[in-house]
Design an enzyme around this catalytic site. Sequence first.
Site, PDB file in Angstrom:
ATOM      1  N   ARG A  94    -112.004 -23.061  48.751  1.00  0.00           N
ATOM      2  CA  ARG A  94    -111.557 -22.690  47.790  1.00  0.00           C
ATOM      3  C   ARG A  94    -109.842 -22.671  47.643  1.00  0.00           C
ATOM      4  O   ARG A  94    -109.373 -22.702  48.714  1.00  0.00           O
ATOM      5  CB  ARG A  94    -111.611 -21.572  47.466  1.00  0.00           C
ATOM      6  CG  ARG A  94    -110.114 -20.260  47.341  1.00  0.00           C
ATOM      7  CD  ARG A  94    -111.045 -18.527  47.239  1.00  0.00           C
ATOM      8  NE  ARG A  94    -110.659 -17.901  46.638  1.00  0.00           N
ATOM      9  CZ  ARG A  94    -108.977 -16.539  47.497  1.00  0.00           C
ATOM     10  NH1 ARG A  94    -109.046 -16.768  48.818  1.00  0.00           N
ATOM     11  NH2 ARG A  94    -108.435 -15.912  47.195  1.00  0.00           N
ATOM     12  N   HIS A 150    -101.731 -16.835  43.961  1.00  0.00           N
ATOM     13  CA  HIS A 150    -101.707 -16.635  45.557  1.00  0.00           C
ATOM     14  C   HIS A 150    -100.788 -16.627  46.302  1.00  0.00           C
ATOM     15  O   HIS A 150    -100.280 -17.176  46.964  1.00  0.00           O
ATOM     16  CB  HIS A 150    -102.944 -17.725  46.053  1.00  0.00           C
ATOM     17  CG  HIS A 150    -102.650 -17.161  47.950  1.00  0.00           C
ATOM     18  ND1 HIS A 150    -104.122 -17.404  47.900  1.00  0.00           N
ATOM     19  CD2 HIS A 150    -102.523 -16.112  48.505  1.00  0.00           C
ATOM     20  CE1 HIS A 150    -104.767 -16.653  49.605  1.00  0.00           C
ATOM     21  NE2 HIS A 150    -103.080 -16.410  49.653  1.00  0.00           N
ATOM     22  N   GLU A 162    -105.470 -10.834  46.430  1.00  0.00           N
ATOM     23  CA  GLU A 162    -104.992  -9.838  46.919  1.00  0.00           C
ATOM     24  C   GLU A 162    -104.298  -9.060  46.255  1.00  0.00           C
ATOM     25  O   GLU A 162    -103.244  -8.532  46.607  1.00  0.00           O
ATOM     26  CB  GLU A 162    -104.672 -10.171  48.557  1.00  0.00           C
ATOM     27  CG  GLU A 162    -106.343 -10.518  49.178  1.00  0.00           C
ATOM     28  CD  GLU A 162    -105.658 -10.983  50.609  1.00  0.00           C
ATOM     29  OE1 GLU A 162    -104.109 -10.603  50.801  1.00  0.00           O
ATOM     30  OE2 GLU A 162    -106.399 -11.269  51.493  1.00  0.00           O
ATOM     31  N   ASN A 211    -111.913 -10.328  50.895  1.00  0.00           N
ATOM     32  CA  ASN A 211    -111.285 -10.869  52.211  1.00  0.00           C
ATOM     33  C   ASN A 211    -111.358  -9.628  52.692  1.00  0.00           C
ATOM     34  O   ASN A 211    -111.017  -8.555  52.463  1.00  0.00           O
ATOM     35  CB  ASN A 211    -110.194 -11.415  51.392  1.00  0.00           C
ATOM     36  CG  ASN A 211    -109.310 -12.414  51.118  1.00  0.00           C
ATOM     37  OD1 ASN A 211    -111.181 -12.722  50.005  1.00  0.00           O
ATOM     38  ND2 ASN A 211    -108.517 -13.016  50.267  1.00  0.00           N
ATOM     39  N   TYR A 232    -110.214  -8.288  57.226  1.00  0.00           N
ATOM     40  CA  TYR A 232    -110.728  -8.981  58.760  1.00  0.00           C
ATOM     41  C   TYR A 232    -110.422  -8.261  59.382  1.00  0.00           C
ATOM     42  O   TYR A 232    -110.810  -8.669  60.531  1.00  0.00           O
ATOM     43  CB  TYR A 232    -108.736  -9.875  58.360  1.00  0.00           C
ATOM     44  CG  TYR A 232    -108.666 -10.803  57.708  1.00  0.00           C
ATOM     45  CD1 TYR A 232    -109.112 -11.963  57.999  1.00  0.00           C
ATOM     46  CD2 TYR A 232    -108.556 -10.845  56.520  1.00  0.00           C
ATOM     47  CE1 TYR A 232    -108.755 -13.456  57.886  1.00  0.00           C
ATOM     48  CE2 TYR A 232    -107.931 -12.364  55.373  1.00  0.00           C
ATOM     49  CZ  TYR A 232    -108.177 -12.861  56.243  1.00  0.00           C
ATOM     50  OH  TYR A 232    -107.814 -14.689  55.466  1.00  0.00           O
ATOM     51  N   GLU A 286    -112.753 -15.057  52.230  1.00  0.00           N
ATOM     52  CA  GLU A 286    -111.858 -15.418  53.394  1.00  0.00           C
ATOM     53  C   GLU A 286    -112.304 -14.032  54.376  1.00  0.00           C
ATOM     54  O   GLU A 286    -112.546 -12.953  54.196  1.00  0.00           O
ATOM     55  CB  GLU A 286    -110.195 -15.014  53.163  1.00  0.00           C
ATOM     56  CG  GLU A 286    -109.283 -15.779  52.221  1.00  0.00           C
ATOM     57  CD  GLU A 286    -107.695 -15.320  52.574  1.00  0.00           C
ATOM     58  OE1 GLU A 286    -107.400 -14.789  53.557  1.00  0.00           O
ATOM     59  OE2 GLU A 286    -107.921 -15.783  51.133  1.00  0.00           O
TER      60      GLU A 286
END
Length: 459
Positions: free
Chosen positions: A77, A121, A166, A294, A296, A361
């Site tokens: 990606r 992005h 995002e 994504n 985290y 991600e």
Amino acid sequence: MSELRFPDNFVWGAATAAYQIEGAARDDGRGPSIWDTFSRTPGRVHAGHTGDVACDHYHRYADDVALMAELGLKAYRFSIAWPRIQPDGTGPVEPRGLDFYDRLTDALLDRGIDPIVTLYHWDLPQALEDRGGWTNRETAEHFAAYAAAVHGRLGDRIRTWTTLNEPWCSAYLGYGNGLHAPGVRDAGAAFAAVHHLLLGHGLAVRALRAGGAEVVGITLNPAQVQPADLDSAADAAAVRLVDGLQNRIFLDPLTGAGYPADVLEHVSRMVEPTFVRNGDEKLIAAPIDLLGINYYAPTYVAGRPDGAGGSAYPGTEGAVEFLPATGPCSDMGWAIEPAGLGRLLDRFAADYPGLPLMITENGGAFPDRVIEDGPDSTGRVADADRIDYLDGHLRAAHAAIGRGVDLRGYLVWSLLDNFEWAEGYRKRFGIVHVDYLTQRRTPKASARWYQEVISRNGL
């Protein structure tokens, strides 16, 4: 411990972003982006770092693709730099910019690696920001034209297209608290940006469909918002508010439900949402084939009348306290909690059924160091913390699949150490170490571990 096998068609890959790795900031007609401007503004980025050179991927892409193939990646990606395609954000395309992505795409396909494109992005052409950026409705229209131009060149070889990465960050960090480019601090501007980003997505989806795109989606950074006290009504209200600003303001209109009433009521306390016009929500809800996630770390909140709120969550002051991470943390200070990923995937499967998911991600920053074993050594990086991080999250993903979640793939963040936005080059997320002075790439222990995961399709 028994072996965990993923579905036979599960997609294994890695992700990067244009401004973070490409460098070549002035090559071949590329125009300036908001991150070129922002990184040159004193005090905005750690140590004044910029993406001018970054990982020099623009010139070293062939070697990087060879490294991807060595690691066994099935997908890669990457994002397209809008300023490379349209230096001013509108008008004729710069053929040399498209030529680069043409070469990159062919190199990936020649190695059997599926290219997954992200059209935006965060690197908005500065010329568009000078006209209001994402607070200006016209930017959404220009984005759709740009998407059509890129697809017109690459659409014969690229199957999977994602519009935005995002938008929460682009809107709230770019226009709300100013921690990211373009550095605006205005709650009303942040909400206008949310809407125009989503509108741009919807218009781009239509443009991509018109060009024959096969798989179209968007990537969000949803949060698993958790209360400090499961039995507290105040904490439950705080969760509802933060979930609305982080998740539902994006997911509900994208999936056809329109903006949530409670979120619109909250927004109207700070700005009248006149930027939302009749028909916009229908455009935003253009059907998608894939939702990128994504993930985290989770978010923990408490409802408190004296709560400091969060600068990235406009209007939460005096209502919400964001709790600091406890337990193990990454080098970013983010809590390491794989169970949060599992809860998030379960929630999506329940609340938005029928929407295929991909982890686009997931990764951790750790203070990596190259160990030289001798004068002829190419060095090694023993990043056991990262391996533990990835292992835990992959186990959570596998368990979610076992519960029926339609999860199609996993893309580690990131292939390379890179320019980590406002943190500059001091945080390392890559499974491949980059020496920024020499541009030497050193696969870390996590890269070899991931190589084995891919080869056995499991843990």
